[in-house]
Design an enzyme around this catalytic site. Structure first.
Site, PDB file in Angstrom:
ATOM      1  N   HIS A  17       0.840  -1.195   0.000  1.00 42.28           N
ATOM      2  CA  HIS A  17       0.000   0.000   0.000  1.00 42.28           C
ATOM      3  C   HIS A  17       0.867   1.235   0.000  1.00 42.28           C
ATOM      4  CE1 HIS A  17      -0.263   0.597   4.678  1.00 42.28           C
ATOM      5  NE2 HIS A  17       0.865   0.023   4.345  1.00 42.28           N
ATOM      6  N   CYS A  36       6.348   5.901   4.247  1.00 42.58           N
ATOM      7  CA  CYS A  36       5.120   5.175   3.883  1.00 42.58           C
ATOM      8  C   CYS A  36       4.418   5.801   2.690  1.00 42.58           C
ATOM      9  CB  CYS A  36       4.171   5.092   5.083  1.00 42.58           C
ATOM     10  SG  CYS A  36       4.841   4.106   6.433  1.00 42.58           S
ATOM     11  N   HIS A  42       4.883   0.294  -0.329  1.00 36.56           N
ATOM     12  CA  HIS A  42       5.647  -0.600   0.544  1.00 36.56           C
ATOM     13  C   HIS A  42       4.688  -1.681   1.013  1.00 36.56           C
ATOM     14  CE1 HIS A  42       3.614   2.027   3.406  1.00 36.56           C
ATOM     15  NE2 HIS A  42       3.828   1.102   4.329  1.00 36.56           N
ATOM     16  N   HIS A  44       3.539  -5.038   3.931  1.00 35.92           N
ATOM     17  CA  HIS A  44       3.538  -5.597   5.283  1.00 35.92           C
ATOM     18  C   HIS A  44       3.023  -7.025   5.242  1.00 35.92           C
ATOM     19  CE1 HIS A  44       4.059  -1.703   7.312  1.00 35.92           C
ATOM     20  NE2 HIS A  44       3.198  -1.212   6.429  1.00 35.92           N
ATOM     21  N   ASP A  82      -4.808 -10.689   0.048  1.00 42.64           N
ATOM     22  CA  ASP A  82      -3.469 -11.272   0.073  1.00 42.64           C
ATOM     23  C   ASP A  82      -2.754 -11.090  -1.267  1.00 42.64           C
ATOM     24  OD1 ASP A  82      -1.388 -12.660   1.431  1.00 42.64           O
ATOM     25  OD2 ASP A  82      -1.926 -14.492   0.377  1.00 42.64           O
ATOM     26  N   HIS A  83      -1.516 -10.613  -1.176  1.00 41.87           N
ATOM     27  CA  HIS A  83      -0.664 -10.365  -2.334  1.00 41.87           C
ATOM     28  C   HIS A  83      -1.293  -9.395  -3.328  1.00 41.87           C
ATOM     29  CE1 HIS A  83       1.473 -13.744  -0.609  1.00 41.87           C
ATOM     30  NE2 HIS A  83       2.536 -13.276  -1.256  1.00 41.87           N
ATOM     31  N   GLU A 127      -0.274  -4.424  12.029  1.00 43.91           N
ATOM     32  CA  GLU A 127       0.497  -4.012  10.861  1.00 43.91           C
ATOM     33  C   GLU A 127       1.980  -4.341  11.043  1.00 43.91           C
ATOM     34  OE1 GLU A 127       0.321  -0.199   8.027  1.00 43.91           O
ATOM     35  OE2 GLU A 127       0.992   0.274  10.065  1.00 43.91           O
TER      36      GLU A 127
END
Length: 138
Positions: A17, A36, A42, A44, A82-83, A127
């Site tokens: 994100h 960020c 970037h 997480h 996810d991904h 996070e």
């Protein structure tokens, strides 16, 4: 006699994100969000914990069948996030800055519509090891 209980299931997902507000200048975004706000984003490895609450059913001994909660969470979290790049790939984030707070709120909305009314108690998003958010609707 009914007994109310809280049941939580945990799931992880990896997503990218970018924290960026189009209404602010590049410098304002950099000052507000720091690294960020990197133009390339970037990522997480997030953990989400979903808590449902209710009376324990005397017939089943359960508040909510964890198999059913796992199915909903798999569809919403794993299949949906996810991904993915939250800013670009997930329609629920269109026009939403994907901060941890907003990710928890979006997850609440996506999950609440798939669970029995009033069952969802809390969405907790981790996070990083040191940063997490709890959201209880509203």
């Amino acid at each position: 006699m009914s007994a109310k209980a809280f049941v939580t299931r945990r799931m992880t997902f990896s997503a990218g994100h970018r924290l960026h507000n189009d209404a602010l200048s590049a410098e304002e975004n950099r000052l507000l969000y720091g690294k960020c706000s990197n133009p390339n984003g970037h990522g997480h490895n997030f953990t989400v914990e979903v808590t449902v609450a209710g009376d324990i059913d005397p017939r089943t001994g359960m508040v909510f069948n964890l198999r059913d909660l796992k199915k909903v969470m798999t569809e919403v979290v794993e299949d949906g996030l996810d991904h993915k790049n939250l800013n670009l790939d997930v329609p629920a984030f269109k026009g939403v800055i994907p901060t941890a707070e907003n990710i928890a709120v979006v997850l609440w909305g996506l999950l609440a519509g798939r669970l029995p009314p009033g069952a969802l108690h809390e969405v907790r998003l981790v996070e990083t090891e040191n940063n997490f958010v709890s959201y209880r609707g509203g």
